[in-house]
Design a protein around this motif. Structure first.
Motif, PDB file in Angstrom:
ATOM      1  N   VAL A 111       0.856  -1.189   0.000  1.00 23.12           N
ATOM      2  CA  VAL A 111       0.000   0.000   0.000  1.00 23.12           C
ATOM      3  C   VAL A 111       0.888   1.233   0.000  1.00 23.12           C
ATOM      4  CG1 VAL A 111      -1.774   1.286   1.272  1.00 23.12           C
ATOM      5  CG2 VAL A 111      -1.756  -1.221   1.350  1.00 23.12           C
ATOM      6  N   ILE A 112       0.618   2.130  -0.952  1.00 22.16           N
ATOM      7  CA  ILE A 112       1.280   3.436  -0.927  1.00 22.16           C
ATOM      8  C   ILE A 112       0.175   4.469  -0.752  1.00 22.16           C
ATOM      9  CG2 ILE A 112       2.577   5.125  -2.291  1.00 22.16           C
ATOM     10  CD1 ILE A 112       4.121   2.776  -3.532  1.00 22.16           C
ATOM     11  N   ASN A 113       0.117   5.050   0.438  1.00 23.97           N
ATOM     12  CA  ASN A 113      -0.946   6.034   0.722  1.00 23.97           C
ATOM     13  C   ASN A 113      -0.725   7.311  -0.062  1.00 23.97           C
ATOM     14  OD1 ASN A 113      -2.484   4.664   2.807  1.00 23.97           O
ATOM     15  ND2 ASN A 113      -0.615   4.820   4.017  1.00 23.97           N
ATOM     16  N   GLY A 114       0.540   7.778  -0.065  1.00 25.82           N
ATOM     17  CA  GLY A 114       0.887   8.989  -0.815  1.00 25.82           C
ATOM     18  C   GLY A 114       0.571  10.268  -0.066  1.00 25.82           C
ATOM     19  N   ASP A 115       0.121  11.265  -0.817  1.00 28.56           N
ATOM     20  CA  ASP A 115      -0.029  12.624  -0.289  1.00 28.56           C
ATOM     21  C   ASP A 115      -1.477  13.106  -0.430  1.00 28.56           C
ATOM     22  OD1 ASP A 115       2.837  12.584  -0.157  1.00 28.56           O
ATOM     23  OD2 ASP A 115       2.854  13.013  -2.321  1.00 28.56           O
ATOM     24  N   GLY A 116      -1.746  14.264   0.176  1.00 30.88           N
ATOM     25  CA  GLY A 116      -3.060  14.896   0.028  1.00 30.88           C
ATOM     26  C   GLY A 116      -4.179  13.964   0.454  1.00 30.88           C
ATOM     27  N   ILE A 117      -5.149  13.757  -0.438  1.00 36.48           N
ATOM     28  CA  ILE A 117      -6.272  12.871  -0.085  1.00 36.48           C
ATOM     29  C   ILE A 117      -5.896  11.393  -0.212  1.00 36.48           C
ATOM     30  CG2 ILE A 117      -8.056  14.567  -0.731  1.00 36.48           C
ATOM     31  CD1 ILE A 117      -8.548  12.827  -3.286  1.00 36.48           C
TER      32      ILE A 117
END
Ligand code: NAD
Length: 359
Positions: A8-14
């Motif tokens: 899982v790569i959540n990342g940035d922002g939303i």
């Protein structure tokens, strides 16, 4: 019953906001169907830059390659916009796509009856639309050689090369037929065979592969006509398969039929590990406000189950749960309709979980 390893790569922002809702749904599904989904978080994009100084750390690539599928939120944002090109969050995303060697991009464009009013087209044209666009992702004019800019004065020129090998066409067309077998059994191959030699080869290969699938109806359409038909009568299409540049344009056009970007999922497959992501970005304008629609991410999960893990029945359960929340009049801000309450990101995720449990 099986155990699957999901990176899982959540990342940035939303990204993290919608990913958490996707995972809630995934674990509910696991409990319901007796599967275990072991998830492991990795960094990419802005979050990786902040933590490690690079947009794609080596252990992310290694970990993702060692898993069964990748669920990706979204990356990027104003904080990292002015970094040099090789340090931008997007550079990490492109590198990851390359590492995963995914040559097929799948973009479903489904118009839910309840949201048919959200598009700029007439509801009666749209209702019932359910298209899967397959775009070839690693060949064609975006990668063909020679390419460049040379000369000077009026003779200065830019040039690119559209080139397709038979093996590149064969594998994606075969995938289109296989997908069509589980749908309405129609494949439309889009090309420009009246002008381009690369398209002539594309069409010949499509016809040859089509002979392996007598149950599926194969048609051909020139890309200019396909662009027109998509807005004139989108219901005529089931699976569309096409090359890189035509697919780039047509998949965006098809996605607009459906209304909100907050509903749209995508998958990039073909390599050893599939890459599954909503088509939206990190939406910095609404990040941290619980305004993001998690249904694109939850729909992405359905693609992960169907095309990444070959769990068709489980994917169908997710699709039904999404349909049910819409039928029940639940909306986030991007798909709001007069008289219906607006849910937060978490409330929408919870609503899908509830419907899924009840199925
Ligand atoms: P975006 O998709 O992030 O947002 C476009 C518009 O759609 C915004 O108004 C946003 O609020 C809205 N929106 C997007 N997703 C939504 C959702 N789930 N629910 C409700 N509304 C939603 O595109 P952008 O604004 O052009 O880009 C923002 C950042 O995201 C940039 O840094 C860009 O580089 C990055 N980006 C990343 C990806 C990716 O990670 N694959 C894709 C596109 C853009």
């Amino acid at each position: 019953m099986a155990n699957f390893r999901i990176s899982v790569i959540n990342g940035d922002g939303i990204g993290p906001e919608v990913a958490v809702e996707g995972l809630k749904v995934l674990h509910t599904l696991g409990a319901k169907c007796g599967h275990t989904f072991s998830t492991k978080d990795y960094l990419a994009g802005g979050a990786a830059l902040d933590a490690t100084g690079v947009p794609l750390p080596d252990d992310t690539v290694k970990g993702v390659k060692d898993s069964d599928a990748l669920l990706f939120g979204a990356i990027g944002g104003p904080k990292w916009e002015n970094l040099p090109h090789h340090l931008k969050p997007e550079a990490g995303l492109l590198k990851l796509r390359k590492e995963l060697d995914a040559w097929a991009n799948l973009r479903p464009a489904v118009v839910f009856d309840e949201l048919a009013d959200a598009s700029s087209l007439k509801p009666e044209v749209l209702k019932g639309t359910d298209i899967m666009v397959l775009r070839e992702l690693t060949g064609g004019i975006y990668f063909g050689l020679p390419r460049g800019i040379d000369g000077s004065g009026p003779n200065r020129r830019g040039f690119n090369t559209e080139v397709y090998h038979e093996y590149e066409i064969e594998r994606i067309v075969r995938m289109a037929f296989q997908i069509a077998l589980g749908r309405r059994k129609k494949v439309c191959s889009v090309d420009k065979a009246n002008v381009l030699e690369s398209s002539q080869v594309w069409r010949e290969v499509a016809i040859r592969v089509g002979k392996e699938f007598p149950q599926v109806a194969l048609s051909h359409m020139y890309v200019d006509n396909a662009a027109m038909q998509l807005v004139r009568d989108p219901k005529q299409f089931d699976v569309i398969v096409t090359g890189n540049i035509f697919g780039d344009i047509l998949s965006d056009e098809a996605s607009q039929l459906t209304g909100s970007i907050g509903m749209l999922a995508s998958a990039s497959v073909g390599g050893p590990v599939g890459f599954f992501e909503p088509i939206h970005g990190s939406a910095p304008d609404i990040a941290g406000q619980q305004k993001a629609n998690p249904l694109a991410m939850i729909g992405t999960l359905s693609l992960l189950l169907r095309y990444g893990l070959k769990l068709d029945q489980e994917a169908a359960l997710i699709d039904r749960a999404i349909r049910k929340v819409l039928q029940d009049g639940l909306r986030t801000g991007d798909i709001k309709q007069p008289g219906l309450p607006i849910l937060t990101t978490t409330q929408m995720g919870d609503a899908v979980v509830e419907r899924l449990k009840a199925l």
